[in-house]
Scaffold this motif. Structure first.
Motif, mmCIF file in Angstrom:
data_model
loop_
_atom_site.group_PDB
_atom_site.id
_atom_site.type_symbol
_atom_site.label_atom_id
_atom_site.label_comp_id
_atom_site.label_asym_id
_atom_site.label_seq_id
_atom_site.Cartn_x
_atom_site.Cartn_y
_atom_site.Cartn_z
ATOM 1 N N PHE A 143 -11.198 6.664 7.592
ATOM 2 C CA PHE A 143 -10.367 5.668 7.330
ATOM 3 C C PHE A 143 -8.806 5.747 7.218
ATOM 4 N N GLY A 144 -8.040 5.209 8.042
ATOM 5 C CA GLY A 144 -6.562 5.477 7.989
ATOM 6 C C GLY A 144 -5.719 4.400 7.166
ATOM 7 N N TYR A 145 -4.799 5.004 6.608
ATOM 8 C CA TYR A 145 -3.785 3.793 6.190
ATOM 9 C C TYR A 145 -2.356 4.437 6.221
ATOM 10 N N LYS A 146 -1.300 3.436 6.120
ATOM 11 C CA LYS A 146 0.091 4.048 5.947
ATOM 12 C C LYS A 146 0.844 3.718 4.827
ATOM 13 N N ILE A 147 1.719 4.507 4.150
ATOM 14 C CA ILE A 147 2.581 4.237 3.111
ATOM 15 C C ILE A 147 3.949 4.510 3.609
ATOM 16 N N GLY A 148 4.804 3.456 4.011
ATOM 17 C CA GLY A 148 6.243 4.050 4.189
ATOM 18 C C GLY A 148 5.900 4.431 5.599
ATOM 19 N N SER A 149 6.559 5.684 5.987
ATOM 20 C CA SER A 149 6.469 6.187 7.257
ATOM 21 C C SER A 149 5.378 7.223 7.269
ATOM 22 N N LYS A 150 4.411 7.429 6.272
ATOM 23 C CA LYS A 150 3.572 8.326 6.340
ATOM 24 C C LYS A 150 2.261 8.073 6.415
ATOM 25 N N PHE A 152 -2.329 8.499 5.816
ATOM 26 C CA PHE A 152 -3.068 9.110 5.220
ATOM 27 C C PHE A 152 -4.483 8.781 5.861
ATOM 28 N N SER A 153 -5.456 9.667 5.268
ATOM 29 C CA SER A 153 -6.740 9.447 5.707
ATOM 30 C C SER A 153 -7.802 9.537 4.740
ATOM 31 N N GLU A 167 -1.835 -10.952 -7.515
ATOM 32 C CA GLU A 167 -0.869 -10.592 -8.189
ATOM 33 C C GLU A 167 -0.143 -9.610 -7.477
ATOM 34 N N SER A 168 -0.720 -9.094 -6.298
ATOM 35 C CA SER A 168 -0.078 -8.306 -5.142
ATOM 36 C C SER A 168 -0.567 -8.482 -3.800
ATOM 37 N N PRO A 169 0.287 -9.617 -3.456
ATOM 38 C CA PRO A 169 -0.064 -10.055 -2.232
ATOM 39 C C PRO A 169 0.418 -9.143 -1.069
ATOM 40 N N GLY A 170 -0.264 -8.857 -0.139
ATOM 41 C CA GLY A 170 0.056 -8.239 1.085
ATOM 42 C C GLY A 170 -0.375 -6.666 0.797
ATOM 43 N N ARG A 171 -0.865 -6.273 -0.341
ATOM 44 C CA ARG A 171 -1.510 -4.898 -0.534
ATOM 45 C C ARG A 171 -2.864 -4.817 -0.705
ATOM 46 N N VAL A 172 -3.524 -3.746 -0.251
ATOM 47 C CA VAL A 172 -4.857 -3.646 -0.399
ATOM 48 C C VAL A 172 -5.005 -2.418 -1.145
ATOM 49 N N HIS A 173 -6.023 -2.444 -2.091
ATOM 50 C CA HIS A 173 -6.642 -1.536 -3.148
ATOM 51 C C HIS A 173 -7.664 -0.685 -2.627
ATOM 52 N N LEU A 174 -7.468 0.538 -2.741
ATOM 53 C CA LEU A 174 -8.463 1.415 -2.031
ATOM 54 C C LEU A 174 -9.344 2.173 -3.357
ATOM 55 N N GLU A 175 -10.501 2.257 -3.305
ATOM 56 C CA GLU A 175 -11.265 3.032 -4.123
ATOM 57 C C GLU A 175 -12.191 4.024 -3.435
ATOM 58 N N SER A 176 -12.224 5.167 -3.933
ATOM 59 C CA SER A 176 -13.259 6.025 -2.871
ATOM 60 C C SER A 176 -13.474 7.406 -4.102
ATOM 61 N N ASN A 178 -12.704 10.352 -4.597
ATOM 62 C CA ASN A 178 -11.438 11.203 -5.105
ATOM 63 C C ASN A 178 -10.136 10.468 -5.378
ATOM 64 N N ARG A 179 -9.937 9.253 -4.758
ATOM 65 C CA ARG A 179 -8.826 8.540 -5.423
ATOM 66 C C ARG A 179 -8.783 7.136 -5.320
ATOM 67 N N GLU A 180 -7.918 6.656 -6.068
ATOM 68 C CA GLU A 180 -7.831 5.212 -5.857
ATOM 69 C C GLU A 180 -6.117 4.828 -5.411
ATOM 70 N N MET A 181 -5.951 3.831 -4.586
ATOM 71 C CA MET A 181 -4.635 3.907 -3.955
ATOM 72 C C MET A 181 -4.474 2.378 -3.395
ATOM 73 N N SER A 182 -3.074 2.051 -3.439
ATOM 74 C CA SER A 182 -2.887 0.831 -2.961
ATOM 75 C C SER A 182 -1.795 0.989 -2.009
#
Length: 244
Positions: A143-150, A152-153, A167-176, A178-182
């Motif tokens: 699963f790949g995603y991008k934050i700024g110009s970087k 991640f997978s 409360e945070s339109p346009g953002r996706v929250h990820l739970e895995s 080893n990490r939680e990420m937006s």
């Protein structure tokens, strides 16, 4: 599914190539769309900007021995992962394809006998189909995603849940595991891209391989790592089918 494009201004030759392609598709039950073009204008008119495609391009058209090269440059620019095959009598132009960074899959020489031409076209289709299937598998395993110009997978086997909040339109929250990420994203596009992600309500996608159980009365889905997720009434039947 991907498309096979046939750009050839000789009607008889184009008909022969199409017959080979059609038979190969039928025999192997490939999910492939065939697009024919008799000149560069009809090619550009029929070109569809997709993720992937196989292109059999006549090198010389309308007296221009580099017409196919120009088309190939257009294809490579608009479809970087395309597979390009030149069907030509101009073997000496092979160096130009390197110079222009076209990276063709193959050259099919028109001067060869029909049997050899047929074998090369079939082999090119088979290689492209295998590459296409491998690339789909690889994309679905990560699963790949991008934050700024970087970029991640996350290994797909570690991904549990994706969700959005008002409360945070346009953002996706990820739970895995080893990490939680937006990150900036859209659930609709992610649902279409990854076949193992299931929409369980308007704001949540779950990895079907990380589901443990489902309480149909509470409409609560229980995932790995003690993660819970509500299921909408509309999606309840789809979730229930996973356990049948």
């Amino acid at each position: 599914m991907f498309s096979v494009y046939l750009l050839e201004d000789n009607d008889n030759q184009r008909k022969y190539y199409k017959e080979i392609v059609d038979n190969t598709i039928m025999i192997n039950d490939y999910s492939i769309k065939v697009v024919e073009a008799s000149n560069t204008k009809s090619f550009y008119d029929s070109f569809s900007k997709e993720q992937f495609g196989l292109f059999f391009l006549d090198m010389e058209m309308d007296g221009d021995v580099k017409a196919g090269l120009k088309v190939a440059e257009f294809v490579r620019h608009n479809m970087p992962d395309a597979r390009i095959v030149f069907v030509t009598t101009h073997e000496e132009l092979a160096f130009l394809t390197l110079e222009r960074k076209i990276s063709p899959l193959d050259y099919v020489l028109k001067d060869n006998d029909s049997k050899e031409i047929k074998e090369k076209i079939i082999k090119d289709i088979e290689l492209t189909e295998q590459y296409y299937q491998d690339s789909i598998y690889e994309k679905e395993m990560t699963f790949g995603y991008k934050i700024g110009s970087k970029y991640f997978s996350v290994p797909m086997k570690e991904l549990i849940l994706l969700y959005t909040e008002k409360e945070s339109p346009g953002r996706v929250h990820l739970e895995s595991d080893n990490r939680e990420m937006s990150f900036p994203g859209n659930l609709n596009s992610l649902e279409n891209k990854y076949s193992n992600l299931l929409r369980v309500d308007k704001s949540s996608l779950v990895n079907v391989d990380r589901i443990n159980s489902y309480d149909i009365h509470k409409r609560t889905l229980y995932l790995d790592n003690d993660v819970q997720c509500d299921v909408s009434i509309r999606k309840s039947s789809a979730v229930s089918k996973l356990f049948k």
